[in-house]
Design an enzyme around this catalytic site. Structure first.
Site, PDB file in Angstrom:
ATOM      1  N   GLU A   1      -0.971  -0.462   5.648  1.00 27.75           N
ATOM      2  CA  GLU A   1      -0.263  -1.714   5.854  1.00 27.75           C
ATOM      3  C   GLU A   1       0.319  -1.788   7.267  1.00 27.75           C
ATOM      4  O   GLU A   1       0.421  -0.794   7.976  1.00 27.75           O
ATOM      5  CB  GLU A   1       0.891  -1.878   4.852  1.00 27.75           C
ATOM      6  CG  GLU A   1       0.479  -1.816   3.395  1.00 27.75           C
ATOM      7  CD  GLU A   1       1.570  -2.302   2.453  1.00 27.75           C
ATOM      8  OE1 GLU A   1       2.388  -3.162   2.871  1.00 27.75           O
ATOM      9  OE2 GLU A   1       1.606  -1.839   1.293  1.00 27.75           O
TER      10      GLU A   1
ATOM     11  N   ASP B   1       2.639   2.428   2.226  1.00 24.95           N
ATOM     12  CA  ASP B   1       3.388   2.244   0.989  1.00 24.95           C
ATOM     13  C   ASP B   1       2.744   3.122  -0.080  1.00 24.95           C
ATOM     14  O   ASP B   1       1.883   2.686  -0.844  1.00 24.95           O
ATOM     15  CB  ASP B   1       3.372   0.764   0.577  1.00 24.95           C
ATOM     16  CG  ASP B   1       4.312   0.478  -0.575  1.00 24.95           C
ATOM     17  OD1 ASP B   1       5.314   1.200  -0.707  1.00 24.95           O
ATOM     18  OD2 ASP B   1       4.060  -0.476  -1.329  1.00 24.95           O
TER      19      ASP B   1
ATOM     20  N   GLN C   1       2.108   2.960 -11.941  1.00 22.76           N
ATOM     21  CA  GLN C   1       2.125   1.520 -11.673  1.00 22.76           C
ATOM     22  C   GLN C   1       1.349   0.737 -12.732  1.00 22.76           C
ATOM     23  O   GLN C   1       1.780  -0.337 -13.173  1.00 22.76           O
ATOM     24  CB  GLN C   1       1.530   1.259 -10.287  1.00 22.76           C
ATOM     25  CG  GLN C   1       1.480  -0.204  -9.875  1.00 22.76           C
ATOM     26  CD  GLN C   1       0.773  -0.401  -8.540  1.00 22.76           C
ATOM     27  OE1 GLN C   1       0.370   0.563  -7.885  1.00 22.76           O
ATOM     28  NE2 GLN C   1       0.628  -1.642  -8.126  1.00 22.76           N
TER      29      GLN C   1
ATOM     30  N   LYS D   1       6.087   2.619  -6.953  1.00 23.52           N
ATOM     31  CA  LYS D   1       6.143   2.294  -5.527  1.00 23.52           C
ATOM     32  C   LYS D   1       7.386   2.831  -4.819  1.00 23.52           C
ATOM     33  O   LYS D   1       7.354   3.065  -3.607  1.00 23.52           O
ATOM     34  CB  LYS D   1       6.128   0.767  -5.360  1.00 23.52           C
ATOM     35  CG  LYS D   1       4.816   0.107  -5.773  1.00 23.52           C
ATOM     36  CD  LYS D   1       3.761   0.295  -4.710  1.00 23.52           C
ATOM     37  CE  LYS D   1       2.561  -0.592  -4.980  1.00 23.52           C
ATOM     38  NZ  LYS D   1       1.552  -0.465  -3.923  1.00 23.52           N
TER      39      LYS D   1
ATOM     40  N   THR E   1       8.088   5.159   1.204  1.00 28.06           N
ATOM     41  CA  THR E   1       7.323   4.284   2.097  1.00 28.06           C
ATOM     42  C   THR E   1       7.515   4.808   3.504  1.00 28.06           C
ATOM     43  O   THR E   1       8.658   4.953   3.965  1.00 28.06           O
ATOM     44  CB  THR E   1       7.812   2.824   2.010  1.00 28.06           C
ATOM     45  OG1 THR E   1       7.657   2.346   0.672  1.00 28.06           O
ATOM     46  CG2 THR E   1       7.036   1.932   2.965  1.00 28.06           C
TER      47      THR E   1
ATOM     48  N   GLU F   1      -9.412   1.747  -3.917  1.00 23.07           N
ATOM     49  CA  GLU F   1     -10.655   1.024  -3.625  1.00 23.07           C
ATOM     50  C   GLU F   1     -11.757   1.966  -3.170  1.00 23.07           C
ATOM     51  O   GLU F   1     -12.919   1.818  -3.580  1.00 23.07           O
ATOM     52  CB  GLU F   1     -10.392  -0.031  -2.549  1.00 23.07           C
ATOM     53  CG  GLU F   1      -9.431  -1.125  -2.971  1.00 23.07           C
ATOM     54  CD  GLU F   1      -8.898  -1.881  -1.769  1.00 23.07           C
ATOM     55  OE1 GLU F   1      -9.502  -2.910  -1.398  1.00 23.07           O
ATOM     56  OE2 GLU F   1      -7.877  -1.438  -1.196  1.00 23.07           O
TER      57      GLU F   1
END
Length: 424
Positions: free
Chosen positions: A205, A237, A244, A257, A261, A369
């Site tokens: 991010e 993050d 989750q 989460k 971070t 992913e």
């Protein structure tokens, strides 16, 4: 003519004179935290420049650069930020003798980065994480809902976000402890167990910092949004995907989460990024509502990388690359949406873009992913395999813009190492 500094800066450096990102640092010789800017392999101590009478900015008290956070400087507004950066470029210019030939001040003001400790750049009062990459949202939607329902009905109408945990934001180099919590198993999807996270992940991010805020009940118009953003950092993050998955319905991310971070320590200003503005993805099906419509380019051409050094390995692998320009909802749209209901933002508040994935598999910004939720392995050239992160793995996220003249505007490192969970 390309501006150059009397401080040596390699072509691969993230910190040429065209950048000058702001951060908070300390050193063993001077343990007090204070404001500096990165130039090549050095940190320029702004408090020394003030004491030497070389840095006097209208509307900016000199003691703001001796403080342990950037909050007060951020709150002074974009004209002061720009004037400060302009003056620093003037002082570092290879053709300017003011600092170049003042050896006594130079010796105090230029501190090798190898000798400093970097700290969080701001007192972060609030933190909001958005979900603004269409490619990432689509990939996750396909995994869990199928192609026909990949994007939720609201996604193309609003920058979706959630309120994160500011207290667990840490600076690059801070270790991350593997979390534990409730999660379900493939054999029993309705009865959770308490266990260590088995699907520990990253999220590639960009974070952005609020400079000047807005009053409660007043919104920031999109045409003014950029003036309220101080600058950007690279952000990871960290995500416990199995925790989750069990908790996020109906109210969204929580323990999956908020355990950590990581951000890079140097805030790259919007003025430094201005030359790299580009058109973002088309927003015409549907068109945004008027308060989110932009008339100028608002995406940034920032090359992003995910680097993994597996536990026990001496080799670092680049496992993914992406680009900030792929992001569907811009940072200015994020800010305008955040305040449209009268929510007041304050200097030092931070927002994240959400995972930044590109259209190709090599550009996916998470292991969720890259491994398609653990169904395929990432094979690295030395025989190491991964689906999600293992204890001892070290992740570094980084990014930079490349100018036509060949210099880079970079963010430095956003690094963290996974420690074992102490609760077995």
């Amino acid at each position: 003519m390309v501006l150059s500094s009397f401080v040596p800066v390699s072509q691969e450096s993230h910190f040429p004179i065209q950048n000058l990102p702001f951060g908070i640092f300390s050193s063993s010789a001077k343990p007090e935290r204070r404001v500096g800017v990165a130039i090549g392999d050095y940190v320029l101590d702004l408090s020394v420049l003030v004491q030497a009478g070389l840095l006097s900015i209208e509307g900016c008290a000199g003691d703001v650069f001796a403080q342990s956070t950037l909050n007060d400087f951020m709150g002074l507004g974009r004209p002061v930020w720009k004037a400060t950066r302009d003056r620093l470029q003037q002082l570092l210019d290879s053709n300017n003798a003011e600092l170049r030939d003042n050896q006594a001040v130079r010796d105090q003001a230029l501190v090798p980065q190898s000798e400093v400790t970097m700290h969080l750049p701001a007192n972060i009062g609030d933190y909001t994480d958005f979900y603004c990459s269409r490619e990432h949202a689509t990939n996750v939607g396909i995994m869990f809902r199928g192609k026909d329902n990949a994007l939720q009905p609201n996604w193309l109408h609003i920058p979706v976000g959630y309120h994160g945990r500011a207290s667990s934001i840490v600076v690059s180099g801070t270790d991350i402890t593997r979390p534990a919590g409730q999660r379900i198993t493939p054999a029993n999807k309705s009865q959770p167990i308490f266990a260590t996270c088995a699907k520990l992940d990253i999220e590639l991010e960009v974070g952005w910092f609020v400079g000047t805020g807005n009053k409660l009940g007043e919104r920031v118009e999109i045409k003014d949004a950029k003036d309220h953003i101080f600058g950007m950092v690279i952000m990871n993050d960290w995500s416990a995907r199995d925790i989750q998955a069990w908790e996020y319905v109906p109210l969204g991310p929580f323990l999956g989460k908020n355990f950590g971070t990581t951000i890079s320590p140097w805030i790259v200003t919007m003025d430094a990024l201005e030359p790299f503005l580009v058109d973002g993805p088309a927003q015409d099906a549907p068109e945004p509502l008027p308060y989110l419509k932009e008339s100028q380019p608002s995406a940034y051409d920032v090359h992003l990388e995910v680097q993994l050094k597996p536990a026990g390995s001496a080799k670092t692998h680049t496992v993914a690359t992406s680009n900030l320009k792929y992001m569907y909802w811009s940072v200015t749209q994020q800010l305008a949406h955040h305040t449209v209901n009268g929510c007041n933002l304050r200097e030092g508040d931070m927002c994240g873009t959400g995972t930044l994935s590109g259209p190709n598999e090599s550009e996916y910004g998470s292991f969720l992913e890259l491994s398609w939720n653990g169904t395929k392995k990432l094979n690295m050239e030395d025989g190491v395999e991964r689906t999600f992160l293992e204890d001892g793995d070290e992740v570094n996220l980084t990014g930079y813009c490349t100018s036509q003249e060949g210099y880079r505007i970079g963010f430095g490192d956003c690094r963290g190492k996974i420690l074992p969970c102490p609760y077995q």
